[in-house]
Structure formats: structure tokens, C-alpha cells
Design an enzyme around this catalytic site. Structure first.
Site, mmCIF file in Angstrom:
data_model
loop_
_atom_site.group_PDB
_atom_site.id
_atom_site.type_symbol
_atom_site.label_atom_id
_atom_site.label_comp_id
_atom_site.label_asym_id
_atom_site.label_seq_id
_atom_site.Cartn_x
_atom_site.Cartn_y
_atom_site.Cartn_z
ATOM 1 N N ASN A 10 6.520 31.693 21.591
ATOM 2 C CA ASN A 10 6.986 31.478 20.227
ATOM 3 C C ASN A 10 8.285 30.674 20.286
ATOM 4 O O ASN A 10 9.321 31.200 20.674
ATOM 5 C CB ASN A 10 7.209 32.853 19.578
ATOM 6 N N LYS A 12 9.979 29.603 17.891
ATOM 7 C CA LYS A 12 10.842 29.894 16.734
ATOM 8 C C LYS A 12 11.361 28.569 16.140
ATOM 9 O O LYS A 12 10.649 27.577 16.160
ATOM 10 C CB LYS A 12 11.969 30.848 17.131
ATOM 11 N N HIS A 97 6.373 39.043 12.457
ATOM 12 C CA HIS A 97 7.476 39.016 13.424
ATOM 13 C C HIS A 97 8.695 39.702 12.790
ATOM 14 O O HIS A 97 8.940 39.545 11.599
ATOM 15 C CB HIS A 97 7.802 37.571 13.815
ATOM 16 N N GLU A 99 11.693 38.992 12.789
ATOM 17 C CA GLU A 99 12.617 38.082 12.101
ATOM 18 C C GLU A 99 12.110 37.765 10.697
ATOM 19 O O GLU A 99 12.895 37.607 9.757
ATOM 20 C CB GLU A 99 12.803 36.803 12.937
ATOM 21 N N GLU A 169 6.823 44.530 19.907
ATOM 22 C CA GLU A 169 8.121 43.912 20.176
ATOM 23 C C GLU A 169 9.229 44.826 19.655
ATOM 24 O O GLU A 169 9.574 44.760 18.462
ATOM 25 C CB GLU A 169 8.211 42.561 19.461
ATOM 26 N N GLY A 175 15.482 38.807 22.136
ATOM 27 C CA GLY A 175 16.606 37.877 22.243
ATOM 28 C C GLY A 175 17.879 38.516 22.756
ATOM 29 O O GLY A 175 18.951 37.912 22.696
ATOM 30 N N SER A 215 12.479 39.739 25.406
ATOM 31 C CA SER A 215 13.192 39.348 26.630
ATOM 32 C C SER A 215 12.300 39.302 27.866
ATOM 33 O O SER A 215 12.732 39.638 28.966
ATOM 34 C CB SER A 215 14.405 40.265 26.860
HETATM 35 P P1 PGA Z 1 12.588 36.808 23.227
HETATM 36 O O1 PGA Z 1 11.778 36.805 21.845
HETATM 37 O O2 PGA Z 1 11.577 36.623 24.334
HETATM 38 O O3 PGA Z 1 13.553 35.665 23.121
HETATM 39 O O4 PGA Z 1 13.260 38.136 23.326
HETATM 40 C C1 PGA Z 1 10.535 37.462 21.745
HETATM 41 C C2 PGA Z 1 9.959 37.265 20.375
HETATM 42 O O5 PGA Z 1 10.707 37.268 19.399
HETATM 43 O O6 PGA Z 1 8.738 37.081 20.244
#
Ligand code: PGA
Length: 252
Positions: A10, A12, A97, A99, A169, A175, A215
């Protein structure tokens, strides 16, 4: 039960068009396998260029997008429908997601409509669930995720549900550089599979692909992937680096 293994990246809201194309060209040159399935998930604006490029070089890498609108068409300025995604022959769409839930106020009820819209167009939703840190600290993660599954997915028929990919997740791991331990991931994946077995059947549960996200990097992927209920990863930051993303895929 043999399930598809999937490593999805992803992007983003990252990378200009040239940077994104450079990344996908590197991946296409290096990655010629069909297993695990590799999926790249660029921003909407770049997804079709990426898709066209991958098709032109006959790459097995697949494409997804990061969201869709719940309606088919109409006066919804700035939005993109599942049928438009379908018309670009893009097979995957990430929904729910954290976010999107947090910054764009997407609720389980809205997400249920989006999942229906995506499935109605033959797209494969990658449906994200996961608890915030405060919930984990009080050991409430199972109830929290069970509720997200019930509201977001469990109204689907077994036939519809089988198309869905789930991504667990934990929000505290996204992140942050702090990944869930392989045991924490396995426990939650087994719990999710158990809830699916209760609601649908053992057969549906055994066929459901459950990815871990938060992560994931080349250096920790293998320890996660050896767990029996972890069927791959939804990767954010590390998917922007071709070498690291390839290392994750080769860890399965
Ligand atoms: P990240 O994000 O690997 O940067 O932690 C994972 C995600 O949001 O799908």
C-alpha cells in the site's frame, strides 16, 4: 487447506508518477512468480499507468487501489466508483484501512456499503481490521475486531465472503516501527478464523486469506509468515523500497 499467499504494498499518498513507475519497473524485472501473489496499491491517479505497464510486460504483479465510493456513479465530486475501478481491470481494493476510518470518518456501516459495491463489480476487497493501543492495553482486541468483522462483513453470503481478503492491522503497529510479535499476530489471526468458522463454516474459515499489516519489513517478515494463520502481508512503508518489498515476498 491451501490458501493463496499475498504480499500487497500500500503506497498510501506517496511517490510521484515517475518514482512510482520506477519502483514498479524494478519490481516487474525482479519478480516473475505467481506465488505469493504480489499486489501493488498506488494512489488512484497512478493506478492505471501502473496497471497498463504491468500488462504490457506480462508481469504477474497485480494492482489494487486504496478506496472506492459506495455508489456506482453520479454527482459525487472527487470520488471513484467500484465500476470505474473494474473498467480499468484493476482487481483489488483496500477498504476500511485505519487511516480511512480515523481521518475520513469511515464507519463500519459505510464500509459495509463499500464492500457490497466492490463485490458487486467483481473486485476483491482487502478489508482491514485492527485495534488501537488503548484497546490492546486493556486486552479488548478480540471483542473490538469481532465487532468490526460483524458490522463490516458478516452480512455477506458465504459465496460473497469467500472473495474477501482480510488484513489484520493493529493500529499501534502501523507506521510506528513496532510490529506485533509473531505470536500476537497468530493469536489474532486464529481468533478471526474462529469467528468466521462460527458465523459461516469451518470450510469458509479455512479458505479465508488473512494478511498481517503493521511495520512489516524484510527483516521481520519471515518470523510472521511461518505462523500457520498468517497468509501474507499488507505492507506500507517497506513497499516503497523495491529491495525490501521483494525480500518480504521472498520470505513466504
Ligand atoms: P506500515 O503500514 O507497513 O508502514 O506500518 C501498514 C499499512 O498501513 O497497511
Amino acid at each position: 487447506m491451501k490458501r493463496d499467499k499475498i504480499v500487497a504494498g500500500n503506497w498510501k499518498m506517496n511517490l510521484g508518477l515517475d518514482e512510482g513507475m520506477e519502483l514498479v519497473e524494478k519490481l516487474a524485472k525482479a519478480y516473475t512468480h505467481h506465488e505469493p501473489r504480489m499486489v501493488v496499491i498506488p494512489p488512484f491517479l497512478h493506478a492505471l499507468a501502473v496497471q497498463n505497464y504491468l500488462q504490457s510486460v506480462h508481469s504477474p504483479i497485480e494492482v489494487g487501489v486504496q478506496n472506492c465510493h459506495q455508489e456506482t456513479k453520479g454527482a459525487f465530486t472527487g470520488e471513484i466508483s467500484a465500476s470505474m475501478i473494474r473498467s480499468c481491470r484493476i482487481p483489488f481494493v483496500v477498504l476500511g484501512h485505519s487511516e480511512r476510518r480515523q481521518y475520513f470518518a469511515e464507519t463500519d456501516a459505510l464500509l459495509a456499503q463499500k464492500v457490497k459495491a466492490a463485490l458487486g463489480q467483481g473486485l476483491i476487497p482487502i478489508y482491514c481490521v485492527g485495534e488501537p493501543l488503548t484497546v490492546r492495553e486493556e486486552s479488548g482486541q478480540n471483542d473490538f475486531v469481532a465487532h468490526q468483522l460483524e458490522q463490516g462483513l458478516f452480512y455477506l453470503s458465504p459465496e460473497q465472503f469467500k472473495e474477501v481478503v482480510i488484513a489484520y492491522e493493529p493500529i499501534w503497529a502501523i507506521g510506528t516501527g513496532v510490529t506485533a510479535s509473531p505470536e500476537q499476530a497468530q493469536d489474532m489471526h486464529a481468533f478471526i478464523r474462529h469467528r468466521i468458522a462460527i458465523h459461516y463454516s469451518e470450510a469458509v474459515a479455512a479458505a479465508t486469506r488473512i494478511l498481517y499489516g503493521g511495520s512489516v519489513k524484510g527483516s521481520n517478515a519471515r518470523d510472521l509468515f511461518v505462523k500457520p494463520d498468517v497468509d501474507g502481508a499488507l505492507v506500507g512503508g517497506a513497499s516503497l523500497d523495491a529491495d525490501d518489498f521483494l525480500r518480504i515476498a521472498s520470505s513466504i
